[in-house]
Design a protein around this motif. Structure first.
Motif, PDB file in Angstrom:
ATOM      1  N   CYS A  54      25.551 131.295  75.116  1.00 46.70           N
ATOM      2  CA  CYS A  54      26.572 130.860  76.074  1.00 46.70           C
ATOM      3  C   CYS A  54      27.213 132.058  76.770  1.00 46.70           C
ATOM      4  CB  CYS A  54      27.642 130.031  75.372  1.00 46.70           C
ATOM      5  SG  CYS A  54      27.066 128.430  74.760  1.00 46.70           S
ATOM      6  N   GLU A  55      27.493 133.101  75.999  1.00 47.94           N
ATOM      7  CA  GLU A  55      28.124 134.283  76.581  1.00 47.94           C
ATOM      8  C   GLU A  55      27.179 135.005  77.525  1.00 47.94           C
ATOM      9  OE1 GLU A  55      29.269 136.384  73.101  1.00 47.94           O
ATOM     10  OE2 GLU A  55      31.055 135.138  72.725  1.00 47.94           O
ATOM     11  N   ALA A  56      25.883 135.003  77.218  1.00 43.46           N
ATOM     12  CA  ALA A  56      24.912 135.665  78.083  1.00 43.46           C
ATOM     13  C   ALA A  56      24.813 134.979  79.435  1.00 43.46           C
ATOM     14  CB  ALA A  56      23.543 135.684  77.408  1.00 43.46           C
ATOM     15  N   ALA A  57      25.092 133.682  79.467  1.00 39.08           N
ATOM     16  CA  ALA A  57      25.027 132.944  80.740  1.00 39.08           C
ATOM     17  C   ALA A  57      26.199 133.265  81.652  1.00 39.08           C
ATOM     18  CB  ALA A  57      24.981 131.443  80.473  1.00 39.08           C
ATOM     19  N   ALA A  58      27.284 133.733  81.072  1.00 37.02           N
ATOM     20  CA  ALA A  58      28.517 133.947  81.831  1.00 37.02           C
ATOM     21  C   ALA A  58      28.495 135.292  82.548  1.00 37.02           C
ATOM     22  CB  ALA A  58      29.722 133.850  80.900  1.00 37.02           C
ATOM     23  N   ARG A  59      27.643 135.400  83.565  1.00 37.31           N
ATOM     24  CA  ARG A  59      27.601 136.613  84.375  1.00 37.31           C
ATOM     25  C   ARG A  59      28.757 136.603  85.375  1.00 37.31           C
ATOM     26  NH1 ARG A  59      23.745 135.729  87.616  1.00 37.31           N
ATOM     27  NH2 ARG A  59      23.347 133.587  86.935  1.00 37.31           N
ATOM     28  N   PRO A  60      29.100 137.760  85.946  1.00 33.83           N
ATOM     29  CA  PRO A  60      30.190 137.799  86.929  1.00 33.83           C
ATOM     30  C   PRO A  60      29.844 136.988  88.178  1.00 33.83           C
ATOM     31  CG  PRO A  60      29.678 140.009  86.114  1.00 33.83           C
ATOM     32  CD  PRO A  60      28.590 139.105  85.626  1.00 33.83           C
ATOM     33  N   GLY A  61      30.872 136.440  88.807  1.00 35.04           N
ATOM     34  CA  GLY A  61      30.666 135.738  90.061  1.00 35.04           C
ATOM     35  C   GLY A  61      30.532 134.237  89.884  1.00 35.04           C
ATOM     36  N   PRO A  62      30.486 133.520  90.998  1.00 33.60           N
ATOM     37  CA  PRO A  62      30.433 132.049  90.944  1.00 33.60           C
ATOM     38  C   PRO A  62      29.171 131.500  90.287  1.00 33.60           C
ATOM     39  CG  PRO A  62      30.130 132.851  93.194  1.00 33.60           C
ATOM     40  CD  PRO A  62      30.568 134.015  92.386  1.00 33.60           C
ATOM     41  N   LEU A  63      28.026 132.164  90.494  1.00 36.09           N
ATOM     42  CA  LEU A  63      26.797 131.668  89.867  1.00 36.09           C
ATOM     43  C   LEU A  63      26.855 131.823  88.350  1.00 36.09           C
ATOM     44  CD1 LEU A  63      23.987 132.895  92.299  1.00 36.09           C
ATOM     45  CD2 LEU A  63      25.045 130.639  92.132  1.00 36.09           C
ATOM     46  N   GLY A  64      27.466 132.905  87.897  1.00 30.53           N
ATOM     47  CA  GLY A  64      27.628 133.084  86.466  1.00 30.53           C
ATOM     48  C   GLY A  64      28.552 132.028  85.875  1.00 30.53           C
ATOM     49  N   ALA A  65      29.627 131.708  86.614  1.00 29.29           N
ATOM     50  CA  ALA A  65      30.538 130.660  86.149  1.00 29.29           C
ATOM     51  C   ALA A  65      29.830 129.317  86.076  1.00 29.29           C
ATOM     52  CB  ALA A  65      31.748 130.575  87.083  1.00 29.29           C
ATOM     53  N   ARG A  66      28.998 129.054  87.070  1.00 28.62           N
ATOM     54  CA  ARG A  66      28.230 127.799  87.068  1.00 28.62           C
ATOM     55  C   ARG A  66      27.296 127.733  85.866  1.00 28.62           C
ATOM     56  NH1 ARG A  66      23.189 127.661  90.823  1.00 28.62           N
ATOM     57  NH2 ARG A  66      22.683 129.129  89.138  1.00 28.62           N
ATOM     58  N   ASP A  67      26.539 128.831  85.644  1.00 33.22           N
ATOM     59  CA  ASP A  67      25.571 128.843  84.551  1.00 33.22           C
ATOM     60  C   ASP A  67      26.260 128.708  83.195  1.00 33.22           C
ATOM     61  OD1 ASP A  67      23.663 129.139  86.467  1.00 33.22           O
ATOM     62  OD2 ASP A  67      23.290 131.274  86.088  1.00 33.22           O
ATOM     63  N   ALA A  68      27.394 129.388  83.050  1.00 31.97           N
ATOM     64  CA  ALA A  68      28.133 129.299  81.791  1.00 31.97           C
ATOM     65  C   ALA A  68      28.598 127.868  81.547  1.00 31.97           C
ATOM     66  CB  ALA A  68      29.323 130.254  81.819  1.00 31.97           C
ATOM     67  N   ALA A  69      29.095 127.212  82.611  1.00 33.27           N
ATOM     68  CA  ALA A  69      29.545 125.825  82.468  1.00 33.27           C
ATOM     69  C   ALA A  69      28.371 124.912  82.094  1.00 33.27           C
ATOM     70  CB  ALA A  69      30.198 125.352  83.769  1.00 33.27           C
ATOM     71  N   LEU A  70      27.212 125.138  82.716  1.00 27.48           N
ATOM     72  CA  LEU A  70      26.047 124.306  82.412  1.00 27.48           C
ATOM     73  C   LEU A  70      25.636 124.447  80.950  1.00 27.48           C
ATOM     74  CD1 LEU A  70      23.867 124.908  85.610  1.00 27.48           C
ATOM     75  CD2 LEU A  70      24.929 122.759  84.918  1.00 27.48           C
ATOM     76  N   VAL A  71      25.569 125.687  80.470  1.00 27.18           N
ATOM     77  CA  VAL A  71      25.137 125.908  79.094  1.00 27.18           C
ATOM     78  C   VAL A  71      26.151 125.356  78.100  1.00 27.18           C
ATOM     79  CG1 VAL A  71      24.553 127.665  77.377  1.00 27.18           C
ATOM     80  CG2 VAL A  71      23.735 127.903  79.716  1.00 27.18           C
ATOM     81  N   GLU A  72      27.451 125.551  78.394  1.00 27.10           N
ATOM     82  CA  GLU A  72      28.490 125.041  77.502  1.00 27.10           C
ATOM     83  C   GLU A  72      28.445 123.517  77.422  1.00 27.10           C
ATOM     84  OE1 GLU A  72      30.456 126.462  75.499  1.00 27.10           O
ATOM     85  OE2 GLU A  72      30.689 128.549  76.111  1.00 27.10           O
ATOM     86  N   VAL A  73      28.242 122.863  78.560  1.00 26.18           N
ATOM     87  CA  VAL A  73      28.175 121.398  78.567  1.00 26.18           C
ATOM     88  C   VAL A  73      26.899 120.918  77.873  1.00 26.18           C
ATOM     89  CG1 VAL A  73      27.962 119.371  80.064  1.00 26.18           C
ATOM     90  CG2 VAL A  73      29.640 121.146  80.597  1.00 26.18           C
ATOM     91  N   LEU A  74      25.797 121.586  78.132  1.00 25.73           N
ATOM     92  CA  LEU A  74      24.529 121.213  77.505  1.00 25.73           C
ATOM     93  C   LEU A  74      24.645 121.288  75.987  1.00 25.73           C
ATOM     94  CD1 LEU A  74      21.484 120.573  78.231  1.00 25.73           C
ATOM     95  CD2 LEU A  74      21.059 123.008  77.890  1.00 25.73           C
ATOM     96  N   TYR A  75      25.238 122.371  75.515  1.00 25.32           N
ATOM     97  CA  TYR A  75      25.370 122.594  74.077  1.00 25.32           C
ATOM     98  C   TYR A  75      26.487 121.738  73.477  1.00 25.32           C
ATOM     99  CZ  TYR A  75      26.889 125.106  69.849  1.00 25.32           C
ATOM    100  OH  TYR A  75      27.290 125.437  68.589  1.00 25.32           O
ATOM    101  N   GLY A  76      27.663 121.823  74.095  1.00 23.87           N
ATOM    102  CA  GLY A  76      28.828 121.154  73.520  1.00 23.87           C
ATOM    103  C   GLY A  76      28.724 119.634  73.552  1.00 23.87           C
ATOM    104  N   CYS A  77      28.066 119.095  74.559  1.00 27.78           N
ATOM    105  CA  CYS A  77      27.981 117.636  74.703  1.00 27.78           C
ATOM    106  C   CYS A  77      26.660 117.075  74.193  1.00 27.78           C
ATOM    107  CB  CYS A  77      28.183 117.241  76.168  1.00 27.78           C
ATOM    108  SG  CYS A  77      29.788 117.729  76.840  1.00 27.78           S
ATOM    109  N   GLY A  78      25.726 117.949  73.835  1.00 33.14           N
ATOM    110  CA  GLY A  78      24.456 117.476  73.307  1.00 33.14           C
ATOM    111  C   GLY A  78      23.645 116.682  74.309  1.00 33.14           C
TER     112      GLY A  78
END
Length: 213
Positions: free
Chosen positions: A145-169
């Motif tokens: 999850c932390e690796a997905a969180a790159r700087p900038g809007p695309l990093g924020a998007r990717d981090a949100a996607l991975v967190e939702v994928l993992y956290g919500c199953g």
């Protein structure tokens, strides 16, 4: 049976493959059609073949298509029965040859000799691939999850996607199909998503704190 000439057959094959965009698809079709050429005893000739883009004007290609079209249906059935390997491999090989024949039959206005050739049937349970379930530790998943969180809007998007994928199953397809109107995040006591899953079934899924953030 009159087999196609090597120049004509391989000109057809090269032209067919040139229209496949995916390298993996081209490679799979190339294997299937090389195996068909072997069954027809047609070795690839040495030297250059006519350009693929001019296949419709190629006399050898037209003659080869005519020869393939004239092959009796019983030969195709025997060829299908002679295929070896796993059921999925045999089905893919027949599907590849059907796509090839459908393509040149349309170009030259010829009868497709395999239009009624059914795919090999797979015996129940014979074509299943054993699947190994691998689970990540919580710390390994957090690093992902932390690796997905790159700087900038695309990093924020990717981090949100991975967190939702993992956290919500969620399944990947469910995540990709999420709509903003289905993100019920305003209630701090019950943030949840409206997820449309398999069979078009809809279900609510609670959103954990990290994914909500």
């Amino acid at each position: 049976m009159t087999a196609p000439t090597p120049i004509g057959y391989w000109t057809l094959v090269d032209a067919f493959l040139s229209g496949r965009e995916s390298p993996h698809t081209r490679a799979a079709y190339a294997r299937d059609l090389a195996a068909l050429g072997e069954a027809l005893d047609i070795a690839r000739p040495e030297g250059d073949l006519p350009p693929a883009f001019a296949v419709a004007e190629s006399a050898p290609a037209r003659e080869a298509a005519g020869a393939l079209s004239a092959i009796d249906g019983s030969w195709w059935e025997e060829w299908r029965a002679s295929l070896t390997g796993r059921p999925a491999s045999r089905r893919r090989r027949v599907a590849g040859v059907r796509a090839f024949c459908r393509w040149w039959a349309r170009i030259f206005g010829l009868e497709n000799p395999v239009k009624d050739l059914a795919l090999p049937s797979a015996a129940a349970g014979q074509d299943r691939v054993a699947r190994e379930t691998v689970s990540l530790t919580a710390s390994a998943m957090r690093r992902l999850c932390e690796a997905a969180a790159r700087p900038g809007p695309l990093g924020a998007r990717d981090a949100a996607l991975v967190e939702v994928l993992y956290g919500c199953g969620l399944r990947a397809s469910e995540l990709a199909g999420l709509d903003l109107s289905g993100c019920m995040l305003d209630d701090p006591t019950d943030p949840h998503l409206i997820v449309r899953g398999k069979g078009d079934k809809v279900r609510p899924v609670a959103v954990p704190r990290q994914a909500l953030s």
